[in-house]
Design a protein around this motif. Structure first.
Motif, PDB file in Angstrom:
ATOM      1  N   ALA A  83      -1.943   2.094   6.778  1.00  0.00           N
ATOM      2  CA  ALA A  83      -1.344   2.054   5.880  1.00  0.00           C
ATOM      3  C   ALA A  83      -0.297   3.283   5.063  1.00  0.00           C
ATOM      4  CB  ALA A  83      -1.915   2.033   4.147  1.00  0.00           C
ATOM      5  N   LEU A  84      -0.237   4.696   5.618  1.00  0.00           N
ATOM      6  CA  LEU A  84      -0.284   5.550   5.693  1.00  0.00           C
ATOM      7  C   LEU A  84       1.110   6.488   6.681  1.00  0.00           C
ATOM      8  CD1 LEU A  84      -1.835   6.093   3.500  1.00  0.00           C
ATOM      9  CD2 LEU A  84      -0.523   8.200   2.416  1.00  0.00           C
ATOM     10  N   GLN A  85       0.522   5.602   7.700  1.00  0.00           N
ATOM     11  CA  GLN A  85       0.844   6.168   9.333  1.00  0.00           C
ATOM     12  C   GLN A  85       2.274   5.638   9.657  1.00  0.00           C
ATOM     13  OE1 GLN A  85      -1.660   7.028  11.785  1.00  0.00           O
ATOM     14  NE2 GLN A  85      -2.427   7.332   9.521  1.00  0.00           N
ATOM     15  N   GLU A  86       3.432   4.879   8.904  1.00  0.00           N
ATOM     16  CA  GLU A  86       5.089   4.944   9.222  1.00  0.00           C
ATOM     17  C   GLU A  86       5.464   5.941   8.121  1.00  0.00           C
ATOM     18  OE1 GLU A  86       8.598   2.166   8.283  1.00  0.00           O
ATOM     19  OE2 GLU A  86       6.896   1.467   7.858  1.00  0.00           O
ATOM     20  N   ALA A  87       4.822   6.260   7.179  1.00  0.00           N
ATOM     21  CA  ALA A  87       5.306   8.064   6.294  1.00  0.00           C
ATOM     22  C   ALA A  87       4.920   8.958   6.967  1.00  0.00           C
ATOM     23  CB  ALA A  87       4.334   7.541   4.677  1.00  0.00           C
ATOM     24  N   GLY A 139      -4.428  10.165 -15.032  1.00  0.00           N
ATOM     25  CA  GLY A 139      -3.867  11.255 -14.409  1.00  0.00           C
ATOM     26  C   GLY A 139      -2.365  10.806 -13.153  1.00  0.00           C
ATOM     27  N   ALA A 140      -1.869   9.837 -13.521  1.00  0.00           N
ATOM     28  CA  ALA A 140      -0.938   8.850 -12.619  1.00  0.00           C
ATOM     29  C   ALA A 140       0.292   9.738 -12.394  1.00  0.00           C
ATOM     30  CB  ALA A 140      -1.173   7.364 -13.076  1.00  0.00           C
ATOM     31  N   GLY A 141       0.550  10.506 -12.599  1.00  0.00           N
ATOM     32  CA  GLY A 141       2.038  10.907 -12.760  1.00  0.00           C
ATOM     33  C   GLY A 141       2.661  10.164 -12.687  1.00  0.00           C
ATOM     34  N   ARG A 142       3.125   9.947 -10.997  1.00  0.00           N
ATOM     35  CA  ARG A 142       4.776   9.322 -10.979  1.00  0.00           C
ATOM     36  C   ARG A 142       4.009   7.933 -10.065  1.00  0.00           C
ATOM     37  NH1 ARG A 142       8.257  12.485  -7.139  1.00  0.00           N
ATOM     38  NH2 ARG A 142       8.963  10.406  -6.465  1.00  0.00           N
ATOM     39  N   GLY A 143       2.943   7.508 -10.142  1.00  0.00           N
ATOM     40  CA  GLY A 143       1.606   6.681  -9.530  1.00  0.00           C
ATOM     41  C   GLY A 143       1.996   6.562  -8.097  1.00  0.00           C
ATOM     42  N   ARG A 144       1.825   8.102  -7.622  1.00  0.00           N
ATOM     43  CA  ARG A 144       1.622   7.783  -6.155  1.00  0.00           C
ATOM     44  C   ARG A 144       0.940   7.203  -4.792  1.00  0.00           C
ATOM     45  NH1 ARG A 144       6.331   8.566  -2.906  1.00  0.00           N
ATOM     46  NH2 ARG A 144       7.871   9.877  -4.243  1.00  0.00           N
ATOM     47  N   LEU A 145      -0.199   7.583  -5.367  1.00  0.00           N
ATOM     48  CA  LEU A 145      -1.863   7.107  -5.039  1.00  0.00           C
ATOM     49  C   LEU A 145      -2.095   5.737  -5.147  1.00  0.00           C
ATOM     50  CD1 LEU A 145      -3.654   8.081  -4.058  1.00  0.00           C
ATOM     51  CD2 LEU A 145      -5.016   8.133  -5.900  1.00  0.00           C
ATOM     52  N   SER A 146      -1.983   4.720  -6.317  1.00  0.00           N
ATOM     53  CA  SER A 146      -2.414   3.851  -7.112  1.00  0.00           C
ATOM     54  C   SER A 146      -0.478   2.899  -6.110  1.00  0.00           C
ATOM     55  CB  SER A 146      -1.830   3.498  -8.041  1.00  0.00           C
ATOM     56  OG  SER A 146      -1.998   3.959  -9.115  1.00  0.00           O
ATOM     57  N   TRP A 195       0.168   3.129  -2.760  1.00  0.00           N
ATOM     58  CA  TRP A 195      -0.501   3.891  -1.710  1.00  0.00           C
ATOM     59  C   TRP A 195      -1.790   2.498  -1.227  1.00  0.00           C
ATOM     60  CZ3 TRP A 195       2.770   3.485   2.251  1.00  0.00           C
ATOM     61  CH2 TRP A 195       3.843   5.227   1.769  1.00  0.00           C
ATOM     62  N   VAL A 196      -2.532   2.501  -2.860  1.00  0.00           N
ATOM     63  CA  VAL A 196      -3.608   1.701  -2.474  1.00  0.00           C
ATOM     64  C   VAL A 196      -3.039  -0.018  -2.658  1.00  0.00           C
ATOM     65  CG1 VAL A 196      -5.523   0.842  -3.507  1.00  0.00           C
ATOM     66  CG2 VAL A 196      -5.107   3.149  -3.707  1.00  0.00           C
ATOM     67  N   ASP A 197      -2.015   0.069  -2.874  1.00  0.00           N
ATOM     68  CA  ASP A 197      -1.066  -1.238  -3.245  1.00  0.00           C
ATOM     69  C   ASP A 197      -0.712  -1.727  -2.138  1.00  0.00           C
ATOM     70  OD1 ASP A 197      -0.644  -3.696  -3.996  1.00  0.00           O
ATOM     71  OD2 ASP A 197       1.765  -2.700  -4.202  1.00  0.00           O
ATOM     72  N   VAL A 198      -0.144  -1.182  -0.853  1.00  0.00           N
ATOM     73  CA  VAL A 198       0.275  -1.381   0.136  1.00  0.00           C
ATOM     74  C   VAL A 198      -0.861  -1.296   1.273  1.00  0.00           C
ATOM     75  CG1 VAL A 198       1.439   0.149   2.329  1.00  0.00           C
ATOM     76  CG2 VAL A 198       2.318   0.300  -0.116  1.00  0.00           C
ATOM     77  N   ALA A 199      -1.736  -0.469   0.786  1.00  0.00           N
ATOM     78  CA  ALA A 199      -2.964  -0.660   2.018  1.00  0.00           C
ATOM     79  C   ALA A 199      -3.461  -2.352   1.343  1.00  0.00           C
ATOM     80  CB  ALA A 199      -4.368   0.347   1.734  1.00  0.00           C
ATOM     81  N   LEU A 200      -3.223  -2.607   0.590  1.00  0.00           N
ATOM     82  CA  LEU A 200      -3.855  -4.022   0.022  1.00  0.00           C
ATOM     83  C   LEU A 200      -3.153  -5.238  -0.295  1.00  0.00           C
ATOM     84  CD1 LEU A 200      -6.078  -2.335  -2.774  1.00  0.00           C
ATOM     85  CD2 LEU A 200      -7.081  -3.589  -0.776  1.00  0.00           C
ATOM     86  N   GLN A 201      -2.266  -4.503   0.797  1.00  0.00           N
ATOM     87  CA  GLN A 201      -1.028  -5.543   0.279  1.00  0.00           C
ATOM     88  C   GLN A 201      -1.849  -7.258   1.265  1.00  0.00           C
ATOM     89  OE1 GLN A 201       2.384  -4.747   3.667  1.00  0.00           O
ATOM     90  NE2 GLN A 201       0.377  -4.471   5.279  1.00  0.00           N
ATOM     91  N   ASN A 202      -2.790  -7.499   1.716  1.00  0.00           N
ATOM     92  CA  ASN A 202      -2.477  -9.007   2.525  1.00  0.00           C
ATOM     93  C   ASN A 202      -4.154  -9.399   1.160  1.00  0.00           C
ATOM     94  OD1 ASN A 202      -0.490  -9.704   4.150  1.00  0.00           O
ATOM     95  ND2 ASN A 202      -1.825  -7.775   5.476  1.00  0.00           N
ATOM     96  N   VAL A 203      -4.168  -8.636   0.621  1.00  0.00           N
ATOM     97  CA  VAL A 203      -6.000  -8.774  -0.629  1.00  0.00           C
ATOM     98  C   VAL A 203      -5.394  -9.509  -1.944  1.00  0.00           C
ATOM     99  CG1 VAL A 203      -7.689  -7.790  -1.203  1.00  0.00           C
ATOM    100  CG2 VAL A 203      -7.040  -7.096   1.091  1.00  0.00           C
ATOM    101  N   GLU A 204      -5.741 -10.500  -2.408  1.00  0.00           N
ATOM    102  CA  GLU A 204      -5.491 -11.031  -3.726  1.00  0.00           C
ATOM    103  C   GLU A 204      -6.018 -10.481  -4.587  1.00  0.00           C
ATOM    104  OE1 GLU A 204      -6.304 -15.866  -2.718  1.00  0.00           O
ATOM    105  OE2 GLU A 204      -4.158 -16.352  -1.582  1.00  0.00           O
ATOM    106  N   HIS A 222       7.090  -1.642  -6.387  1.00  0.00           N
ATOM    107  CA  HIS A 222       5.698  -2.734  -5.888  1.00  0.00           C
ATOM    108  C   HIS A 222       6.291  -4.058  -6.158  1.00  0.00           C
ATOM    109  CE1 HIS A 222       3.171   0.958  -8.388  1.00  0.00           C
ATOM    110  NE2 HIS A 222       4.068   0.847  -6.744  1.00  0.00           N
ATOM    111  N   LYS A 223       6.483  -4.546  -4.839  1.00  0.00           N
ATOM    112  CA  LYS A 223       7.107  -6.420  -5.162  1.00  0.00           C
ATOM    113  C   LYS A 223       6.310  -6.815  -4.873  1.00  0.00           C
ATOM    114  CE  LYS A 223      11.042  -3.651  -2.746  1.00  0.00           C
ATOM    115  NZ  LYS A 223      12.447  -3.640  -2.787  1.00  0.00           N
ATOM    116  N   ARG A 224       5.260  -6.252  -4.570  1.00  0.00           N
ATOM    117  CA  ARG A 224       4.239  -7.517  -4.658  1.00  0.00           C
ATOM    118  C   ARG A 224       3.866  -8.305  -5.174  1.00  0.00           C
ATOM    119  NH1 ARG A 224      -1.713  -6.169  -3.675  1.00  0.00           N
ATOM    120  NH2 ARG A 224      -1.997  -7.738  -3.297  1.00  0.00           N
TER     121      ARG A 224
END
Length: 461
Positions: A132-136, A176-183, A185-194, A214-216
């Motif tokens: 999920a992070l390879q492109e970045a 301790g989410a701060g800007r929420g970047r970890l969430s 990337w988890v969302d990006v990794a689960l883009q095809n998961v309901e 987060h556009k899903r």
């Protein structure tokens, strides 16, 4: 001052105020009292004297001032995750580490090594990545700091995938989410998961959040502005309604915040708020009355029925010098090896030696990872401590740079082992591993935990 800007000079910032005054005025509304105005007077706000308000608009201002006391959310329960606070256990006056004599310091080191004897001190490396992070990661526009953060996030996701935590029907809670970047990337990794939901826990207001990315449509993000110490997850409406298995995550969760998050997950969420009508509180919670359940008693406790509400925990640790005995989940472990609050106080201070307890590494620490968000200021915290705790003549006279580094690492591992034992006694399979290289972050240890095999929750879709 710059043209069209306020003429007030801010001494603390050594520059002029950058606010735009009203037409015909030299000062902005905040500093308007510096102009001769016979008709109106500005006074300090009674809620926060750092700013001022027109006296004739005080009542109107008090209703909307950001410093006003706001109604507590339904999931706020005072000190539910704080742990037991036995005032008698804590010394009234704690002597600074730099004030210890050579003999006292040597005795502490002897106790540390004796308590650490037999523990697994050499952690395995589990430096992973995620597609999920390879492109970045391959984006040449990223600077060094951004690249280091991405490598850490990729490894955290890789470890989550290895533990089978990236799946449907779960709620990911980022502490301790701060800007929420970890969430993010988890969302990006689960883009095809309901049926995936995210709760971002952060007590401070945060600028430059990535929530808008987060556009899903089928993933739900919600921010909880609350201290982890007072968070009852089972009272969060979305969890109260859907009863989803939770995955607790965090990147560089400072000191005591890690202990508070562990209590929040394995005690208050799993046992204290289990559908009871009355409002739960720490004193009514069976799990909170005893520091940890006796080993082997998990099967008889309400924490371990047919499944665990917590599917897993993945937290990157940091800032052990910010730990607190009253919140620490491993107090029973410390007591079992003959240690108490006094030793804990010194060991948590000495833990900073692992990353900044010597002049040679202070400059490295300050550049190894620039702050990305409010929860990632690890090295900045450590630098501040190094100036007060590691610069004494006593320390530099009897301990070399490498010795201090070794002792600091030993303190960190001892504190972390108490957390591991706590999770094991609560029915979890817990482990520590290096999730990134020291060159990426000096705070490179990841705590992971999943329920024992017979207690893995069924996903809810």
């Amino acid at each position: 001052p710059e043209p069209g800007r306020c003429a007030h000079f801010v001494l603390r910032k050594r520059r002029f105020c950058r606010m735009i005054p009203a037409p015909g005025r030299r000062f902005c509304g905040e500093h308007g009292h510096e102009e001769e105005q016979n008709d109106r007077k500005r006074i300090p706000c009674p809620l926060d004297p750092k700013h001022t308000v027109y006296e004739d608009q005080l009542q109107k201002h008090l209703k909307k001032c950001n410093s006003r006391e706001k109604p507590k959310p339904v999931y706020f329960i005072q000190d539910i995750n704080a742990g037991l606070k036995d005032v008698a256990e804590i010394p009234e006056k704690q002597v600074p580490l730099s004030s210890l004599s050579v003999e006292e310091l040597q005795n502490l080191i002897i106790k540390l090594k004796k308590a650490s004897n037999g523990l697994e001190l050499h952690l395995k490396e589990q430096i992973l990545s995620h597609q999920a992070l390879q492109e970045a990661l391959n984006d040449p526009k990223n600077g060094e700091s951004a690249f280091k953060h991405l490598k850490q996030q990729a490894s955290i996701l890789g470890n989550m995938e290895k533990l089978h935590l990236l799946g449907p029907g779960r709620c990911f809670v980022e502490f301790g989410a701060g800007r929420g970047r970890l969430s993010h990337w988890v969302d990006v990794a689960l883009q095809n998961v309901e049926s995936v939901q995210f709760l971002l826990v952060e007590r401070a207001t945060t600028r430059f959040k990535v929530d808008g990315k987060h556009k899903r449509r089928d993933s739900i993000f919600e921010r909880l502005q609350v201290d982890i110490q007072h968070l009852c997850l089972n009272k969060v409406p979305i969890l109260e309604k859907k009863k989803l298995p939770v995955v607790g995550i965090g990147k560089h969760l400072c000191g005591a915040a890690t202990d508070l998050a562990l209590r929040c997950l394995v005690e208050s969420y799993a046992t204290c708020c289990d559908g009871e009508d009355e409002e739960p509180a720490p004193k009514h919670c069976k799990a909170a009355q005893t520091e940890v359940a006796p080993h082997g008693s998990a099967g008889s406790e309400s924490t371990t029925e047919d499944h665990k509400p917590v599917a897993g925990i993945v937290i990157a640790l940091c800032c052990h010098h910010k730990c607190d005995w009253t919140h620490y989940v491993g107090r029973e472990f410390f007591k079992s090896v003959g240690l108490g609050p006094v030793e804990f106080h010194y060991f948590q201070r000495m833990s900073s030696w692992a990353t900044c307890g010597m002049r040679e590494t202070t400059s490295k620490a300050s550049t190894s990872e620039d702050s990305e968000d409010q929860t990632d200021d690890t090295e900045e915290h450590e630098q501040t401590l190094s100036r007060t705790e590691s610069g004494s003549d006593t320390l530099q006279g009897i301990l070399s740079v490498e010795e201090r580094k070794e002792i600091g690492c030993l303190c960190k591992r001892l504190i972390d082992h108490g957390r591991i034992e706590y999770l094991q006694q609560q029915g979890y399979k817990a482990a520590l591993q290096y999730y990134t290289e020291p060159a990426v972050s000096l705070e490179n240890v990841l705590l992971t935990a999943v329920p024992s095999p017979s207690l893995i929750p069924e996903p809810t879709i």
